[in-house]
Write an enzyme that holds these catalytic residues in place. Sequence first.
Site, PDB file in Angstrom:
ATOM      1  N   PRO A 193      -0.937  17.170  17.500  1.00 42.79           N
ATOM      2  CA  PRO A 193      -1.068  15.876  16.833  1.00 42.79           C
ATOM      3  C   PRO A 193       0.264  15.120  16.848  1.00 42.79           C
ATOM      4  O   PRO A 193       1.308  15.676  16.512  1.00 42.79           O
ATOM      5  CB  PRO A 193      -1.460  16.262  15.404  1.00 42.79           C
ATOM      6  N   GLU A 194       0.217  13.868  17.280  1.00 44.66           N
ATOM      7  CA  GLU A 194       1.424  13.041  17.286  1.00 44.66           C
ATOM      8  C   GLU A 194       1.389  12.104  16.089  1.00 44.66           C
ATOM      9  O   GLU A 194       0.490  12.185  15.253  1.00 44.66           O
ATOM     10  CB  GLU A 194       1.521  12.295  18.613  1.00 44.66           C
TER      11      GLU A 194
END
Length: 273
Positions: free
Chosen positions: A2-3
Amino acid sequence: MPELPEVEVSRLGISPHIENKLITAIRVHDARLRWPVPEAVQQVTQQRLISVKRRAKYLLLETAAGTLILHLGMSGKLRVVPASTTLKKHDHIEIEFEHGQVLRLNDPRRFGALLFHDQSQSPINAHELLARLGPEPLTDEFTANYLFNCSRGRKQAIKTFIMDNHVVVGVGNIYANEALFKAGINPKRQAGKVSKARYQQLVPLIKQTLQEAIAQGGTTLRDFTNVDGSPGYFAQQLMVYGRGGKRCMQCQSELKEIRLGQRSTVYCTQCQR
């Protein structure tokens, strides 16, 4: 992994359900995460959750007794569900609230984290994980002048430069690829040789790319789903990331894929200089 947009989507998803609610219990089913979950997290039990904030990819759950620092790692997902909901495999942590709902961290790879920071000892930004981070990309602190000044004398590639969390946080691999393509900048170009005019093009495009991803629910990744279980949709609009060997959407040349900083990098040799 996840960014920043995915973490921000998680924050937006959980906040309405848990802010201003009393924490009644914290259950740690498996403390073996990236760092062992400390007993100190129990200090927020019977405390009201004041806010859920984000700094870089860390979620900060603030109470009067201190702040929980939550990181999703490589594969972490958050869900807010009734306390009676059967635990799933890899549900390692539960934070229960007075209204019978629980926030659950599911993390198959266990690279996530739950830590505690005592704000009576030092402000949260002084925590060792946060103290040396650069500015948030969607704030007024992140400007073309700032990025240009930071880049002077830097020989590293512009792509790895904008992905450096000490320079600016949260510009992960996907969004660095996309922003550089939109700005027409070759990802291999030395950061110190990029002109101020080109940074003036790049910075708004970084902001735009991240904002669009957040608005659309984050990028669909194999290990990420939103809090409500629905995937993000930004991946449908990716222009270069994951498209190595395919045609450029602007000039129809074949997109080139290389490795920069051990990360996949896709760009157009014609459109990006």
